[in-house]
Design an enzyme around this catalytic site. Structure first.
Site, PDB file in Angstrom:
ATOM      1  N   GLU A  63       0.829  -1.218   0.000  1.00 31.19           N
ATOM      2  CA  GLU A  63       0.000   0.000   0.000  1.00 31.19           C
ATOM      3  C   GLU A  63       0.856   1.257   0.000  1.00 31.19           C
ATOM      4  O   GLU A  63       0.543   2.256   0.651  1.00 31.19           O
ATOM      5  CB  GLU A  63      -0.951   0.004   1.209  1.00 31.19           C
ATOM      6  CG  GLU A  63      -1.958  -1.120   1.214  1.00 31.19           C
ATOM      7  CD  GLU A  63      -3.058  -0.946   0.183  1.00 31.19           C
ATOM      8  OE1 GLU A  63      -2.990   0.017  -0.593  1.00 31.19           O
ATOM      9  OE2 GLU A  63      -3.957  -1.776   0.141  1.00 31.19           O
ATOM     10  N   GLY A  64       1.959   1.229  -0.739  1.00 34.29           N
ATOM     11  CA  GLY A  64       2.885   2.353  -0.783  1.00 34.29           C
ATOM     12  C   GLY A  64       4.035   2.097   0.170  1.00 34.29           C
ATOM     13  O   GLY A  64       3.852   2.085   1.393  1.00 34.29           O
TER      14      GLY A  64
END
Length: 824
Positions: free
Chosen positions: A503-504
């Protein structure tokens, strides 16, 4: 002396007007009155008088006559701003516009409204959600054996897969009308937390279908036909979803993905001339991919023949593709850090799909990036913080018990200052994680979609988890590094990088996203200025500039005043030490607002290249958000006095780190004059904050070293097994038995000191103590039980040589007789 008094009065009035954001008409009137007073009372020379009024009158006219100001000044400024403003791509704009802005905007502004925050609803579960948590979720945890999953099967058991499907774990976010559970964000988070405290592999299997994936995208953008077809099948587990975004050439830079789709017409399933898309892609790291039946795919769509419009480059588009579609290659697996959740690559070669497989249909082609940006918050704000909090709770409870039971030099290791310092840090960080998790899920359940806050909590929750688990491994030592069924922390340690990278990746999130997005979205005027410039809206740009200037003057005036008074005059909704922390976070919110404005004014678009400065400003914004969460969490718990040490440690840790990061920003500003001004405005009296004291840390450590209602509250939500073959249950049992034996051991220790028993370890004099009548048989039995329990929990697993050799596969990896020592 009169002139000195007059100057004090004038500057006080000016400072008050700055702080109160006085209107430009009041500014004009007051400054005009001051100039008149000076002209009449002091009769200055004519040339000076002419100069003063010659400067004042045109400024006054420009301030008060809107049309004249806009024509003479604002139009030129707008043109200049357009030239110097960094270019913004469509994908950047869509990322910035994603979601909503919530409490993070309050702390960014320098004016957090604490009364408003305390009015936010507390996180809560419905009766149905609590029943699911106590029932199916606990049942799932009891049937999961993490060693079996990660070492023997490298997968969940078939029974576990069936249980997940049959009990709706894959449909938590799907409305009941489609057969889903329709649970709140807080329930979603609580379920992931409980499962994660038992098994990361099982938790990831539960959380991914409920985060970024087909269900989330269908609910937001799907056609009614798509919803009616797929959502019931996803809720029942008849379809297993995955979403393919990341590829070899486009990890964090997903906007530049090389995966392509070409609009075309061809035969499909017996029909001729079907409008559709021919796809070619390569993806990796796709969780649930190896077992997925329904593939969500992001790709770059082109229409070279302009079949559906006038643009050749249509943009990023999302589609749903059954994995049985010809040309789809899926099923192989990656092996993520000894975890055994399903994760793997997939590819497609000349895969044709009809246009109605695009999520939302043809109307949504080219809008995929916006759709993705608006759907990322569940993974960032719900799932990963829940997993991180589970780690904090599990470590707090289990490692605290271990430190209370394990002895060195005849003393529980938790009593050593070095260990108690680490235990205090674990307890305080777990309290912060509990607070941030609940604060954010309550916002989502209230209808917010806080994009900046989701990045904040993802980064800081996973980084706190990293610190907690590393600290725990230091305490456990060899007990922590020896893998086997009884090692309750090893797989969590191995799995740390997974949460950090998904997620990043955390470096990207910290350096580019939190402040990069936060500065524009959370600032009261910056995004308005950018929008009005893009739209050539002179009047709107004028209003935004005036508001921005007024806010800057107000924050500078208030920031300096409250720095000089150390925040004592700031308003707080509570009294005493609690009110002190509200005031200090308000003060640091002001310091951050002033610093951020100075950085933005001096670096402008160049801040993109100053990633370290941006990262530190993002840290300050994040720590202010976490501090707010801690204050709200404590308030929601009734401001309980027994919880005060946790509140104090958390606030002191956060405030100290805010101070550190702000000074790092100041020390690294290229413009040293501006750096000096910022330092004067924010810390004119030096550094006011210190890290938590040793004494406070020891108070928190003591909380983890004994059973109590507060220890239960700190770890509320994690799964605690009852089976005495489980290592967590054994630790609980050992702690309780150690506490039960403590009074008798104290009696023996006193007898040794008085000479009634010979010198030595009280545990070696139990029988002598009974014979001498110093302790009873029951007390002796309690001591022996504690010794047995301690010896059990300090053991590590042993394996027959065959189990660890290369011939293991032939020998039989499922031969549980090959595992000696403890097993589950």
């Amino acid at each position: 002396m009169n002139w000195m008094i007059e100057l004090v009065v004038i500057f006080t009035a000016i400072g008050f007007m700055m702080a109160r954001q006085a209107s430009r008409y009041l500014w004009t009137g007051v400054l005009g009155a001051i100039l008149c007073y000076w002209s009449v009372i002091y009769t200055p020379p004519g040339w000076l008088l002419l100069l003063a009024w010659g400067l004042f009158i045109p400024i006054a006219i420009l301030l008060t006559v809107d049309s004249l100001r806009q024509n003479l000044l604002i139009t030129a400024l707008l043109s200049l701003y357009k030239k110097i403003m960094p270019s913004m791509s469509d994908t950047e704009r869509e990322a910035l516009e994603a979601g909503t802005v919530w409490w993070e905007a309050e702390v960014f502004s320098g004016r957090p409204d604490w009364h408003r925050m305390l009015g936010f609803p507390a996180p809560a579960l419905s009766a149905e959600e609590q029943a699911f948590l106590d029932g199916p979720t606990s049942d799932l945890c009891s049937m999961v054996n993490d060693w079996e999953i990660t070492e023997e099967l490298r997968d969940l058991t078939p029974e576990t897969w069936d249980f997940l499907k049959n009990n709706g774990f894959f449909g938590m976010i799907i409305p009941k009308q489609y057969g889903g559970l329709e649970f709140s964000a807080n329930a979603h988070s609580a379920i992931v937390l409980k499962v994660a405290s038992r098994s990361i592999s099982a938790a990831v299997t539960v959380m991914v279908p409920n985060s970024l994936g087909p269900a989330k995208l269908l609910l937001s953008y799907g056609t009614e036909q798509q919803k009616n077809h797929y959502l019931p099948r996803l809720a029942s587990g008849d379809e297993i979803p995955c979403f393919a975004l990341t590829g070899p050439e486009s990890g964090s830079d997903a906007a530049s993905m090389p995966d392509t789709g070409i609009v075309c017409r061809q035969s499909f399933e017996g029909k001729d001339n079907v409008l559709g898309i021919r796809l070619n892609w390569e993806k990796r790291y796709i969780t649930m991919g190896p077992v997925a039946t329904l593939l969500g795919l992001a790709f770059h769509l082109f229409d070279p023949d302009k079949i559906i419009g006038q643009k050749e480059d249509v943009g990023i588009t999302l589609a749903l593709i059954p994995t049985t579609t010809p040309g789809v290659e899926i099923g192989t697996r990656h092996f993520p850090m000894s975890q055994s959740f399903m994760n793997g690559p997939n590819r497609g070669t000349d895969v044709f799909i009809p246009m109605d497989w695009v999520i939302g249909g043809q109307d949504y082609v080219g809008q995929g990036w916006r759709m993705l940006m608006n759907s990322l918050s569940d993974g960032r704000a719900i799932s990963l913080p829940a997993l991180s909090t589970a780690s904090g709770q599990m470590v707090s409870r289990s490692v605290g018990a271990y430190a209370a039971v394990r002895k060195q030099f005849k003393v529980p290791i938790g009593k050593f200052e070095g260990i108690s310092e680490v235990l205090g840090r674990i307890a305080g960080s777990t309290y912060i994680l509990n607070a941030a998790r609940g604060f954010t899920t309550a916002a989502i359940d209230s209808g917010e979609d806080p994009s900046v806050a989701s990045a904040i909590i993802k980064y800081h929750a996973t980084e706190r988890m990293r610190t907690i688990i590393n600290d725990a491994m230091d305490i456990l030592g060899g007990r922590g590094i020896s893998m086997g069924p009884s090692n309750f922390l090893g797989r969590g340690y191995q799995g740390l990088p997974i949460a950090i990278t998904v997620e990043g990746a955390n470096i990207l999130t910290r350096n580019l996203i939190i402040f990069g997005q936060g500065a524009i979205r959370c600032h009261p005027f910056l995004f308005k200025e950018m929008e009005t410039v893009a739209n050539d809206d002179v009047a709107g740009f004028d209003a935004a500039l005036l508001g921005h200037g007024s806010l800057v003057m107000s924050n500078i005036s208030r920031g300096l005043f409250h720095s000089l008074t150390r925040g004592r005059l700031l308003v707080a909704p509570q009294h005493g030490i609690r009110g002190h922390y509200y005031r200090q976070f308000s003060r640091m919110s002001l310091a951050f607002a002033v610093t951020a404005e100075m950085v933005l004014m001096t670096l402008g678009g160049g801040l993109k290249r100053k990633e370290s400065i941006s990262a530190r400003l993002g840290d300050v914004l994040s720590l202010l958000y976490l501090g707010s969460a801690v204050l709200k969490h404590h308030y929601d718990h009734g401001s309980a006095d027994e919880e005060l040490p946790l509140l104090e440690w958390s606030c002191q840790d956060l405030l100290y780190n805010i101070q550190v990061r702000l000074h790092e920003v100041i020390n690294n500003l290229p413009n040293r004059f501006v750096a000096g001004v910022v330092r004067l405005l924010t810390f004119p009296l030096g550094k006011p904050y210190k890290p938590p004291s040793d004494k406070l840390g020891q108070q928190l450590a003591e909380l983890l070293l004994s059973t109590s209602a507060l220890r239960d509250r700190l770890t509320e939500g994690m799964y605690i097994p009852e089976d005495t073959a489980e290592p967590i249950a054994q630790l609980e049992d050992a702690l309780e038995k150690t506490e039960a034996a403590a009074p008798a051991l104290r009696t023996l220790r006193t007898a040794i000191k008085t000479g009634s028993l010979p010198p030595g370890d009280p545990e070696t004099h139990v029988d002598a103590g009974v014979k001498a009548g110093i302790i009873t048989d029951q007390e002796a039995a309690a001591i022996h039980a504690a010794i047995v329990a301690r010896k059990l929990v300090i053991q590590v697993d042993e394996f027959l040589p065959e189990y660890l050799t290369k011939e293991r596969r032939e020998w039989g990896s499922n031969n549980l007789d090959g595992v000696a020592g403890q097993s589950m």
